[in-house]
Design a protein around this motif. Structure first.
Motif, short mmCIF file in Angstrom:
data_model
loop_
_atom_site.label_atom_id
_atom_site.label_comp_id
_atom_site.label_asym_id
_atom_site.label_seq_id
_atom_site.Cartn_x
_atom_site.Cartn_y
_atom_site.Cartn_z
N ASN A 44 20.55 59.37 51.87
CA ASN A 44 19.58 59.83 50.88
C ASN A 44 19.66 59.01 49.60
O ASN A 44 19.06 59.40 48.59
CB ASN A 44 19.81 61.31 50.56
N HIS A 45 20.39 57.94 49.60
CA HIS A 45 20.51 57.09 48.41
C HIS A 45 20.42 55.62 48.84
O HIS A 45 20.54 55.29 50.02
CB HIS A 45 21.85 57.36 47.69
N ASP A 46 20.19 54.77 47.86
CA ASP A 46 20.07 53.33 48.14
C ASP A 46 21.45 52.73 48.42
O ASP A 46 22.47 53.21 47.91
CB ASP A 46 19.45 52.61 46.94
N THR A 47 21.46 51.71 49.22
CA THR A 47 22.69 50.97 49.49
C THR A 47 22.53 49.57 48.91
O THR A 47 21.42 49.03 48.86
CB THR A 47 22.98 50.88 50.99
N PHE A 48 23.64 49.00 48.46
CA PHE A 48 23.59 47.70 47.79
C PHE A 48 24.59 46.75 48.43
O PHE A 48 25.63 47.16 48.94
CB PHE A 48 23.93 47.86 46.30
N LEU A 49 24.26 45.48 48.34
CA LEU A 49 25.08 44.42 48.90
C LEU A 49 25.10 43.26 47.92
O LEU A 49 24.05 42.85 47.42
CB LEU A 49 24.49 43.96 50.24
N VAL A 50 26.28 42.74 47.60
CA VAL A 50 26.42 41.58 46.73
C VAL A 50 27.10 40.48 47.52
O VAL A 50 28.14 40.69 48.13
CB VAL A 50 27.27 41.92 45.48
N ARG A 107 28.56 36.67 46.97
CA ARG A 107 28.94 35.67 45.97
C ARG A 107 29.54 34.47 46.67
O ARG A 107 30.36 34.62 47.58
CB ARG A 107 29.98 36.23 45.01
N TYR A 108 29.14 33.31 46.18
CA TYR A 108 29.73 32.06 46.66
C TYR A 108 30.10 31.25 45.43
O TYR A 108 29.25 30.65 44.78
CB TYR A 108 28.74 31.31 47.55
N VAL A 109 31.39 31.26 45.07
CA VAL A 109 31.86 30.58 43.87
C VAL A 109 33.10 29.77 44.25
O VAL A 109 34.05 30.31 44.82
CB VAL A 109 32.22 31.59 42.76
N LYS A 110 33.07 28.49 43.91
CA LYS A 110 34.20 27.59 44.14
C LYS A 110 34.75 27.71 45.56
O LYS A 110 35.92 27.99 45.78
CB LYS A 110 35.30 27.83 43.12
N ARG A 111 33.87 27.53 46.53
CA ARG A 111 34.21 27.52 47.96
C ARG A 111 34.86 28.83 48.42
O ARG A 111 35.67 28.86 49.31
CB ARG A 111 35.10 26.32 48.29
N ARG A 112 34.49 29.95 47.83
CA ARG A 112 34.98 31.27 48.22
C ARG A 112 33.75 32.17 48.41
O ARG A 112 32.96 32.34 47.51
CB ARG A 112 35.91 31.84 47.17
N LEU A 113 33.63 32.73 49.62
CA LEU A 113 32.52 33.63 49.94
C LEU A 113 33.02 35.06 49.90
O LEU A 113 33.98 35.41 50.58
CB LEU A 113 31.96 33.32 51.34
N THR A 114 32.37 35.88 49.07
CA THR A 114 32.77 37.27 48.90
C THR A 114 31.55 38.16 49.11
O THR A 114 30.48 37.87 48.59
CB THR A 114 33.31 37.50 47.47
N VAL A 115 31.74 39.22 49.88
CA VAL A 115 30.67 40.20 50.10
C VAL A 115 31.21 41.56 49.66
O VAL A 115 32.27 42.00 50.10
CB VAL A 115 30.23 40.24 51.58
N LEU A 116 30.46 42.21 48.78
CA LEU A 116 30.80 43.54 48.28
C LEU A 116 29.68 44.50 48.67
O LEU A 116 28.51 44.11 48.69
CB LEU A 116 30.97 43.52 46.76
N ILE A 117 30.03 45.76 48.95
CA ILE A 117 29.02 46.74 49.34
C ILE A 117 29.17 48.02 48.52
O ILE A 117 30.25 48.34 48.05
CB ILE A 117 29.12 47.08 50.85
N ASP A 118 28.05 48.71 48.36
CA ASP A 118 28.03 50.05 47.77
C ASP A 118 27.13 50.88 48.67
O ASP A 118 25.92 50.86 48.55
CB ASP A 118 27.49 50.02 46.35
N ILE A 119 27.76 51.58 49.60
CA ILE A 119 26.97 52.40 50.53
C ILE A 119 27.18 53.89 50.30
O ILE A 119 26.56 54.70 50.97
CB ILE A 119 27.32 52.06 52.00
N ASP A 120 28.02 54.22 49.31
CA ASP A 120 28.28 55.63 49.03
C ASP A 120 27.38 56.19 47.95
O ASP A 120 27.38 57.40 47.72
CB ASP A 120 29.75 55.82 48.61
#
Length: 146
Positions: free
Chosen positions: A6-12, A14-27
């Protein structure tokens, strides 16, 4: 994990200095959780981002409300700048990607000869056994005692 909420989910991503990071907010709490953090990722320049909600055989309805892209300004040495320009295929240091295996070395002449030789011996053996079994079957089918 993101179905029928019942709420929006978010995904970030990031690709900085040869490092790939994925963050989520599904709660729906506006708190980011780590999903993936991969160091040593080298991506080529000049590609585009795309989004899709295709999930294969299972059909879901996903709405992409917004897509925000930012180019981060990061100080780089001339060596890093040159190294990043030379990337043509996506690569992860110390990680083998599917389909990127080293080609197999060709077989030596002796190994090829032995394989062919033993294959022929096995075929001759199978033919001899087949002929013996067929002759026995023919012999058995002719003997009928009434």
């Amino acid at each position: 994990m993101v179905r029928n909420l019942n709420h929006d989910t978010f995904l970030v991503i990031r690709y900085v200095k040869r490092r790939l990071t994925v963050l989520i907010d599904i709660d729906g709490k506006h708190e980011w959780r780590d999903c993936i953090d991969v160091p040593g990722v080298r991506l080529p320049r000049g590609y585009y981002f795309g989004t899709s909600s295709v999930t294969g055989d299972l059909s879901d309805n996903h709405d992409i409300i917004s897509l925000k892209l930012y180019q981060l300004t990061v100080e780089r040495t001339p060596e890093e700048e040159k190294r990043d320009r030379e990337v043509y295929l996506p690569v992860v240091d110390n990680l083998k990607l599917p389909g990127m295996e080293a080609p197999l070395e060709p077989m030596s002449g002796l190994a090829l000869f032995l394989i062919v030789f033993f294959s022929l011996v096995a075929m001759v053996f199978a033919i001899v056994i087949g002929v013996i079994v067929y002759n026995k079957w023919q012999e058995q089918s002719r003997k009928h005692f009434y």
